[in-house]
Design a protein around this motif. Structure first.
Motif, PDB file in Angstrom:
ATOM      1  N   VAL A  18     -50.602  50.159   5.966  1.00 19.53           N
ATOM      2  CA  VAL A  18     -50.791  49.791   7.367  1.00 19.53           C
ATOM      3  C   VAL A  18     -51.870  48.731   7.502  1.00 19.53           C
ATOM      4  O   VAL A  18     -51.750  47.774   8.270  1.00 19.53           O
ATOM      5  N   GLU A  19     -52.947  48.885   6.728  1.00 21.03           N
ATOM      6  CA  GLU A  19     -54.034  47.907   6.796  1.00 21.03           C
ATOM      7  C   GLU A  19     -53.596  46.545   6.272  1.00 21.03           C
ATOM      8  O   GLU A  19     -53.974  45.500   6.790  1.00 21.03           O
ATOM      9  N   ALA A  20     -52.736  46.539   5.225  1.00 24.84           N
ATOM     10  CA  ALA A  20     -52.254  45.272   4.673  1.00 24.84           C
ATOM     11  C   ALA A  20     -51.329  44.541   5.637  1.00 24.84           C
ATOM     12  O   ALA A  20     -51.299  43.314   5.676  1.00 24.84           O
TER      13      ALA A  20
ATOM     14  N   GLU B 250     -52.323  55.986  12.676  1.00 22.47           N
ATOM     15  CA  GLU B 250     -52.272  55.373  14.002  1.00 22.47           C
ATOM     16  C   GLU B 250     -53.324  55.962  14.933  1.00 22.47           C
ATOM     17  O   GLU B 250     -53.937  55.241  15.732  1.00 22.47           O
ATOM     18  N   LEU B 251     -53.591  57.273  14.826  1.00 24.46           N
ATOM     19  CA  LEU B 251     -54.564  57.932  15.701  1.00 24.46           C
ATOM     20  C   LEU B 251     -55.994  57.543  15.342  1.00 24.46           C
ATOM     21  O   LEU B 251     -56.832  57.299  16.230  1.00 24.46           O
ATOM     22  N   LEU B 252     -56.299  57.499  14.058  1.00 23.37           N
ATOM     23  CA  LEU B 252     -57.676  57.263  13.630  1.00 23.37           C
ATOM     24  C   LEU B 252     -57.956  55.799  13.334  1.00 23.37           C
ATOM     25  O   LEU B 252     -59.096  55.339  13.516  1.00 23.37           O
ATOM     26  N   GLY B 253     -56.945  55.096  12.858  1.00 24.70           N
ATOM     27  CA  GLY B 253     -57.161  53.753  12.352  1.00 24.70           C
ATOM     28  C   GLY B 253     -57.247  53.780  10.838  1.00 24.70           C
ATOM     29  O   GLY B 253     -57.785  54.731  10.248  1.00 24.70           O
ATOM     30  N   ALA B 254     -56.711  52.758  10.181  1.00 27.73           N
ATOM     31  CA  ALA B 254     -56.649  52.750   8.721  1.00 27.73           C
ATOM     32  C   ALA B 254     -58.043  52.725   8.105  1.00 27.73           C
ATOM     33  O   ALA B 254     -58.317  53.447   7.137  1.00 27.73           O
ATOM     34  N   ASN B 255     -58.969  51.938   8.653  1.00 34.32           N
ATOM     35  CA  ASN B 255     -60.311  51.847   8.077  1.00 34.32           C
ATOM     36  C   ASN B 255     -61.066  53.170   8.174  1.00 34.32           C
ATOM     37  O   ASN B 255     -61.705  53.613   7.218  1.00 34.32           O
ATOM     38  N   VAL B 256     -60.981  53.824   9.355  1.00 30.32           N
ATOM     39  CA  VAL B 256     -61.686  55.099   9.543  1.00 30.32           C
ATOM     40  C   VAL B 256     -61.141  56.155   8.604  1.00 30.32           C
ATOM     41  O   VAL B 256     -61.898  56.921   7.983  1.00 30.32           O
ATOM     42  N   LEU B 257     -59.822  56.230   8.472  1.00 24.37           N
ATOM     43  CA  LEU B 257     -59.219  57.244   7.610  1.00 24.37           C
ATOM     44  C   LEU B 257     -59.619  57.024   6.152  1.00 24.37           C
ATOM     45  O   LEU B 257     -59.898  57.996   5.427  1.00 24.37           O
ATOM     46  N   CYS B 258     -59.648  55.763   5.709  1.00 22.23           N
ATOM     47  CA  CYS B 258     -60.045  55.493   4.330  1.00 22.23           C
ATOM     48  C   CYS B 258     -61.499  55.909   4.074  1.00 22.23           C
ATOM     49  O   CYS B 258     -61.840  56.352   2.966  1.00 22.23           O
TER      50      CYS B 258
ATOM     51  N   SER C 255     -64.579  62.390   1.481  1.00 23.10           N
ATOM     52  CA  SER C 255     -65.334  63.617   1.794  1.00 23.10           C
ATOM     53  C   SER C 255     -64.499  64.661   2.523  1.00 23.10           C
ATOM     54  O   SER C 255     -65.040  65.668   2.975  1.00 23.10           O
ATOM     55  N   ALA C 256     -63.194  64.454   2.669  1.00 19.69           N
ATOM     56  CA  ALA C 256     -62.337  65.400   3.396  1.00 19.69           C
ATOM     57  C   ALA C 256     -62.231  66.699   2.613  1.00 19.69           C
ATOM     58  O   ALA C 256     -62.157  66.705   1.370  1.00 19.69           O
ATOM     59  N   THR C 257     -62.191  67.806   3.345  1.00 18.99           N
ATOM     60  CA  THR C 257     -62.076  69.132   2.721  1.00 18.99           C
ATOM     61  C   THR C 257     -60.699  69.714   3.014  1.00 18.99           C
ATOM     62  O   THR C 257     -60.100  69.453   4.056  1.00 18.99           O
ATOM     63  N   GLY C 258     -60.202  70.521   2.079  1.00 16.60           N
ATOM     64  CA  GLY C 258     -58.918  71.199   2.263  1.00 16.60           C
ATOM     65  C   GLY C 258     -57.723  70.319   1.961  1.00 16.60           C
ATOM     66  O   GLY C 258     -56.576  70.737   2.228  1.00 16.60           O
ATOM     67  N   LEU C 259     -57.924  69.148   1.418  1.00  9.73           N
ATOM     68  CA  LEU C 259     -56.805  68.247   1.095  1.00  9.73           C
ATOM     69  C   LEU C 259     -56.543  68.295  -0.402  1.00  9.73           C
ATOM     70  O   LEU C 259     -57.464  68.144  -1.219  1.00  9.73           O
ATOM     71  N   SER C 260     -55.287  68.489  -0.762  1.00  3.26           N
ATOM     72  CA  SER C 260     -54.919  68.429  -2.175  1.00  3.26           C
ATOM     73  C   SER C 260     -54.923  66.976  -2.629  1.00  3.26           C
ATOM     74  O   SER C 260     -54.932  66.035  -1.826  1.00  3.26           O
ATOM     75  N   ALA C 261     -54.889  66.786  -3.931  1.00 10.59           N
ATOM     76  CA  ALA C 261     -54.901  65.424  -4.473  1.00 10.59           C
ATOM     77  C   ALA C 261     -53.658  64.643  -4.058  1.00 10.59           C
ATOM     78  O   ALA C 261     -53.728  63.432  -3.799  1.00 10.59           O
TER      79      ALA C 261
ATOM     80  N   ARG D 169     -51.828  65.045  -1.226  1.00  4.86           N
ATOM     81  CA  ARG D 169     -51.911  64.650   0.177  1.00  4.86           C
ATOM     82  C   ARG D 169     -52.963  63.576   0.393  1.00  4.86           C
ATOM     83  O   ARG D 169     -52.795  62.676   1.222  1.00  4.86           O
ATOM     84  N   ARG D 170     -54.053  63.661  -0.364  1.00  4.96           N
ATOM     85  CA  ARG D 170     -55.081  62.640  -0.254  1.00  4.96           C
ATOM     86  C   ARG D 170     -54.523  61.273  -0.702  1.00  4.96           C
ATOM     87  O   ARG D 170     -54.773  60.247  -0.062  1.00  4.96           O
ATOM     88  N   ALA D 171     -53.753  61.283  -1.786  1.00  2.00           N
ATOM     89  CA  ALA D 171     -53.155  60.039  -2.277  1.00  2.00           C
ATOM     90  C   ALA D 171     -52.118  59.504  -1.290  1.00  2.00           C
ATOM     91  O   ALA D 171     -52.015  58.285  -1.089  1.00  2.00           O
ATOM     92  N   LEU D 172     -51.361  60.403  -0.651  1.00  2.32           N
ATOM     93  CA  LEU D 172     -50.363  59.971   0.326  1.00  2.32           C
ATOM     94  C   LEU D 172     -51.027  59.307   1.520  1.00  2.32           C
ATOM     95  O   LEU D 172     -50.614  58.219   1.966  1.00  2.32           O
ATOM     96  N   LEU D 173     -52.077  59.928   2.054  1.00  3.93           N
ATOM     97  CA  LEU D 173     -52.783  59.347   3.191  1.00  3.93           C
ATOM     98  C   LEU D 173     -53.414  58.007   2.831  1.00  3.93           C
ATOM     99  O   LEU D 173     -53.370  57.052   3.622  1.00  3.93           O
ATOM    100  N   LEU D 174     -53.967  57.917   1.641  1.00  2.63           N
ATOM    101  CA  LEU D 174     -54.586  56.672   1.218  1.00  2.63           C
ATOM    102  C   LEU D 174     -53.547  55.560   1.071  1.00  2.63           C
ATOM    103  O   LEU D 174     -53.774  54.412   1.485  1.00  2.63           O
TER     104      LEU D 174
END
Length: 369
Positions: free
Chosen positions: A93-95, A61-69, A74-80, A82-87
């Motif tokens: 949300v985008e759908a 909601e803060l960044l927007g779905a397109n920006v976050l994707c 290239s994000a650093t410090g994210l485990s696989a 957490r990266r999959a959860l955010l994606l």
């Protein structure tokens, strides 16, 4: 702990996440952070201690779905994980698309009214189609005696007709007494209490007998049809019948339809007798009208009024049975759907019965019948 407190900082295009972005801190996150307006080039989450779907949804909601994707690869410090959860949250949300603002403009009310009208028309067309399918199946079945379901028909007649006699007789008896009381209360001012008998007789012969019976069966029998067929559909019994080469219309709908068409006129006749009995009781106990005098007045009423009332019974029975069975076939796959369609069948049946009775009353009045 201070380290657990969720924070969000933006420096030189780098967005840093710290602390626990979880449901526990959701209210704090929602209150303190607004949508990120500046451009974000990188996402750094090495000090992110916890993340769940609530925190991920807020970050989207803060960044927007397109920006976050765009930032996640290239994000650093994210485990696989957490990266999959955010994606996954960003994709959902985008759908869903952007949220539509709720307005109270009069055009919105007009649009909702149009949707209701369209839904009602679609339901009417669906009912006509189901009626045609049922009647065509009936015509084919009548010509083949070995396909007659006599046992099922008799069982449904007992359930729909015989078991409903006590409640129909009791209700119409009480309504007949109430009508007699009300009529006597008004007519006594004109010294015409004797016409209370005509009031009760005409009202039950033409309207109340068949109408009250149809409303009772709409609530009692239509709901039962919907619940039975809906439960069979939820349990996939209808699919099992089709796999065995059996027609659910001929096997399940026709016995219920014929049973209601046969029993509703009989119940309506019992309702007429019970209503007249209620009026006779009030006349005998409160109006000093003897039973002999009461019966002589009733016998003077033309018999065509009784046929007018009973003539509407098969039509009411046909529509009640069709609506109840159709709503049963429309059940999706849950107990909630069974409850919703059962309620819908009762409401539709009562509405159709009262609407048709009003139309018939106006038509017969204009025709002088």
């Amino acid at each position: 702990m201070e380290y657990e407190r969720p924070t969000l900082t933006l420096e030189m295009g780098c967005l840093r996440l710290q602390g626990a972005w979880t449901l526990t801190h959701y209210s704090q996150l929602k209150r303190n952070f607004n949508a990120v307006e500046a451009a974000v080039d990188r996402l750094e989450a090495s000090q992110l201690t916890a993340l769940d779907t609530a925190g991920a949804a807020l970050l989207v909601e803060l960044l927007g779905a397109n920006v976050l994707c765009q930032l996640l690869p290239s994000a650093t410090g994210l485990s696989a994980e957490r990266r999959a959860l955010l994606l996954a949250v960003a994709e959902v949300v985008e759908a869903q698309g952007p949220a539509v603002a709720v307005t109270t403009h009069w055009t919105d009310s007009l649009a909702k009214l149009g949707e209701k009208v369209l839904s009602g028309w679609q339901q009417f067309v669906l009912l006509l189609g189901f009626m045609g399918l049922t009647l065509s199946t009936l015509m084919r079945t009548v010509l083949i005696p070995r396909r007659w379901r006599i046992t099922a028909l008799v069982a449904q007649m007992q359930q729909c007709g015989l078991n409903a006699v006590p409640i129909v007789a009791l209700l119409t008896f009480l309504v007949g007494a109430v009508v007699a009381f009300l009529g006597a209360t008004v007519l006594v001012n004109f010294g015409a209490t004797l016409y209370t008998v005509d009031l009760v007789a005409y009202s039950f012969l033409r309207e109340f007998g068949v109408l009250l019976t149809a409303i009772l069966l709409a609530g009692r029998t239509a709901s039962a049809f919907t619940a039975q067929l809906g439960s069979m559909k939820v349990n996939e019994e209808l699919d099992a019948l089709r796999i065995q080469g059996l027609d659910p219309i001929a096997l399940l709908v026709l016995p219920r339809l014929l049973a209601l068409v046969i029993t509703l006129p009989l119940l309506a006749f019992i309702a007429v007798l019970s209503g007249l009995a209620g009026g006779a009781m009030v006349s005998l106990l409160s109006l000093d009208i003897s039973l002999t005098q009461y019966m002589s007045i009733v016998q003077q009423i033309p018999l065509r009024h009784l046929w007018v009332g009973l003539g509407k019974a098969p039509i009411f029975a046909l529509l009640i049975a069709l609506i109840g069975c159709l709503e049963g076939f429309k059940v999706s796959g849950s107990a909630q759907s069974v409850g919703q369609h059962t309620t819908s069948s009762v409401v539709q049946s009562i509405f159709v019965v009262i609407l048709l009775d009003a139309i018939a009353a106006l038509f017969l009045m204009e025709m002088g019948w």
